[in-house]
Design a protein around this motif. Structure first.
Motif, PDB file in Angstrom:
ATOM      1  N   ILE A 186      -2.992 -17.304  51.858  1.00 51.01           N
ATOM      2  CA  ILE A 186      -4.177 -17.628  52.651  1.00 51.01           C
ATOM      3  C   ILE A 186      -4.467 -19.118  52.530  1.00 51.01           C
ATOM      4  CG2 ILE A 186      -6.624 -17.166  53.028  1.00 51.01           C
ATOM      5  CD1 ILE A 186      -6.191 -14.423  51.698  1.00 51.01           C
ATOM      6  N   TYR A 187      -4.604 -19.767  53.692  1.00 54.71           N
ATOM      7  CA  TYR A 187      -4.973 -21.182  53.764  1.00 54.71           C
ATOM      8  C   TYR A 187      -6.321 -21.303  54.470  1.00 54.71           C
ATOM      9  CZ  TYR A 187       0.014 -21.949  52.869  1.00 54.71           C
ATOM     10  OH  TYR A 187       1.273 -21.927  52.339  1.00 54.71           O
ATOM     11  N   SER A 188      -7.177 -22.162  53.966  1.00 55.78           N
ATOM     12  CA  SER A 188      -8.418 -22.440  54.667  1.00 55.78           C
ATOM     13  C   SER A 188      -8.111 -23.222  55.937  1.00 55.78           C
ATOM     14  CB  SER A 188      -9.374 -23.250  53.791  1.00 55.78           C
ATOM     15  OG  SER A 188     -10.538 -23.584  54.527  1.00 55.78           O
ATOM     16  N   GLY A 189      -8.759 -22.823  57.029  1.00 54.65           N
ATOM     17  CA  GLY A 189      -8.662 -23.582  58.266  1.00 54.65           C
ATOM     18  C   GLY A 189      -9.909 -24.376  58.558  1.00 54.65           C
ATOM     19  N   ASN A 190     -10.859 -24.341  57.622  1.00 52.13           N
ATOM     20  CA  ASN A 190     -12.122 -25.073  57.763  1.00 52.13           C
ATOM     21  C   ASN A 190     -12.323 -25.961  56.545  1.00 52.13           C
ATOM     22  OD1 ASN A 190     -12.859 -23.829  60.225  1.00 52.13           O
ATOM     23  ND2 ASN A 190     -13.661 -22.060  59.121  1.00 52.13           N
ATOM     24  N   ASP A 191     -12.520 -27.248  56.775  1.00 51.04           N
ATOM     25  CA  ASP A 191     -12.638 -28.181  55.652  1.00 51.04           C
ATOM     26  C   ASP A 191     -13.891 -27.954  54.816  1.00 51.04           C
ATOM     27  OD1 ASP A 191     -10.258 -29.845  55.854  1.00 51.04           O
ATOM     28  OD2 ASP A 191     -11.077 -30.543  57.748  1.00 51.04           O
ATOM     29  N   ASP A 192     -14.922 -27.355  55.395  1.00 50.37           N
ATOM     30  CA  ASP A 192     -16.129 -27.094  54.615  1.00 50.37           C
ATOM     31  C   ASP A 192     -16.047 -25.794  53.826  1.00 50.37           C
ATOM     32  OD1 ASP A 192     -16.279 -25.374  56.762  1.00 50.37           O
ATOM     33  OD2 ASP A 192     -18.357 -25.865  57.291  1.00 50.37           O
ATOM     34  N   GLN A 193     -14.900 -25.100  53.909  1.00 52.71           N
ATOM     35  CA  GLN A 193     -14.727 -23.837  53.187  1.00 52.71           C
ATOM     36  C   GLN A 193     -13.469 -23.828  52.326  1.00 52.71           C
ATOM     37  OE1 GLN A 193     -14.846 -20.793  56.238  1.00 52.71           O
ATOM     38  NE2 GLN A 193     -17.084 -20.724  56.221  1.00 52.71           N
ATOM     39  N   ILE A 194     -12.983 -25.001  51.978  1.00 53.40           N
ATOM     40  CA  ILE A 194     -11.753 -25.055  51.170  1.00 53.40           C
ATOM     41  C   ILE A 194     -11.964 -24.354  49.831  1.00 53.40           C
ATOM     42  CG2 ILE A 194     -10.029 -26.526  50.070  1.00 53.40           C
ATOM     43  CD1 ILE A 194     -10.740 -28.695  52.155  1.00 53.40           C
ATOM     44  N   LEU A 195     -12.978 -24.782  49.095  1.00 53.88           N
ATOM     45  CA  LEU A 195     -13.215 -24.217  47.761  1.00 53.88           C
ATOM     46  C   LEU A 195     -13.540 -22.720  47.817  1.00 53.88           C
ATOM     47  CD1 LEU A 195     -13.462 -24.597  44.714  1.00 53.88           C
ATOM     48  CD2 LEU A 195     -15.826 -25.337  45.064  1.00 53.88           C
ATOM     49  N   PRO A 196     -14.422 -22.270  48.716  1.00 49.87           N
ATOM     50  CA  PRO A 196     -14.662 -20.830  48.764  1.00 49.87           C
ATOM     51  C   PRO A 196     -13.403 -20.005  48.997  1.00 49.87           C
ATOM     52  CG  PRO A 196     -16.383 -21.975  49.971  1.00 49.87           C
ATOM     53  CD  PRO A 196     -15.347 -22.997  49.608  1.00 49.87           C
ATOM     54  N   ILE A 197     -12.522 -20.478  49.869  1.00 53.25           N
ATOM     55  CA  ILE A 197     -11.298 -19.711  50.139  1.00 53.25           C
ATOM     56  C   ILE A 197     -10.328 -19.797  48.969  1.00 53.25           C
ATOM     57  CG2 ILE A 197      -9.239 -19.665  51.637  1.00 53.25           C
ATOM     58  CD1 ILE A 197     -11.132 -19.971  54.014  1.00 53.25           C
TER      59      ILE A 197
END
Length: 296
Positions: A186-197
């Motif tokens: 799983i890769y984050s596709g949103n820069d504001d959700q990197i850490l949560p993912i």
């Protein structure tokens, strides 16, 4: 094995003053990314304005990125389409050109059902031998890959190995991680959700922010993966306002404006129907770049 771990850049496609692809500047941008720690180059994605590239330009951008990167980091080619046949054509070209993997956005406009998504991705996966990352961005495509669908695809097709999750729905990502039990990266596709993912088991990001802040984006992911959660958290929180400014208009309008602000000549050039950034939003973006110390 993952195609990459860390921060991959969804790199822009620069244009010349007469609206041709600026391959010289693209090469310079690829070098800049690698020199500043970026872990993978993602070419011809949404940020690369793939929807307004001709078929010939799309093919050549992929081939150029592979040649210029020369194995320094993986190159992942955006080869999605709302036509399965066209996605297969693009994907087989990318494989022949030497791409390390593919990024396949869900079919846009015609909005496939979940069974249609399974048929679409299965047909593409069986046409190539290189790894595939699914790309889920329903705000763009009107089509959402449900967790059950992603898991079914990953378990049935060995080369479907990852998903770029840009749904913005953390609960959906959590359900995906729960159902997958590690069968899909799983890769984050949103820069504001990197850490949560990352906290849900993600292994990286495919980032717009990295175009202007590659070192910080790399460090945000690398610190978390190394167990330094506090540093990762600080970097995520520090970049939140800049992330907001980079998406205050449709991507890639702001990030291309930001690249020009930090010194890339003519980088803000876009193809219609994208249009120049509104002055008030550009001022906000410039202020956020200055706060982050990114202006020269």
């Amino acid at each position: 094995m993952a195609i990459f771990k860390g921060a991959g850049v969804a790199i822009v496609t620069p244009f010349t003053e007469d609206d041709q692809v600026n391959y010289e500047q693209l090469g310079q941008m690829i070098d800049y990314q690698i020199e500043n720690g970026t872990d993978a180059i993602i070419i011809c994605g949404t940020t690369g304005e793939s929807s307004t590239l001709t078929h010939e330009e799309h093919d050549e951008c992929i081939s150029f990125a592979v040649r210029h990167t020369a194995g320094r980091v993986p190159v992942i080619a955006g080869t999605g389409s709302n036509s399965t046949a066209e996605a297969i054509r693009l994907s087989t070209h990318a494989e022949k050109a030497g791409a390390d993997g593919l990024l396949l956005v869900t079919p846009y406009y015609n909005k496939a059902t979940q069974s249609g998504l399974i048929a679409h991705y299965t047909a593409i996966a069986r046409s190539v031998n290189i790894p595939i990352i699914l790309y889920n961005v329903p705000s763009r495509t009107g089509c959402n890959i449900l967790p059950e669908t992603a898991v079914q695809l990953a378990k049935s097709e060995p080369n479907i190995v990852g998903i770029k999750e840009a749904s913005g729905n953390i609960s959906q990502v959590a359900k995906l991680a729960h159902l997958a039990e590690g069968c899909i990266d799983i890769y984050s596709g949103n820069d504001d959700q990197i850490l949560p993912i990352l906290s849900l088991g993600g292994i990286g990001v495919i980032s717009v922010l990295s175009n202007v802040a590659p070192g910080m984006t790399h460090d945000l992911v690398a610190s978390y993966l190394a167990g330094d959660v506090e540093t990762s958290r600080k970097l995520q929180l520090d970049c939140m306002d800049l992330c907001g400014a980079l998406f205050c208009e449709v991507n890639p309008i702001p990030v291309k404006a930001a690249l020009e602000m930090v010194g890339w000549k003519n980088a803000s050039a876009l193809r219609l129907p994208l249009s120049p950034m509104a002055p008030a939003n550009a001022d906000k973006l410039r202020d956020e770049l200055a706060k982050m110390g990114l202006l020269s």
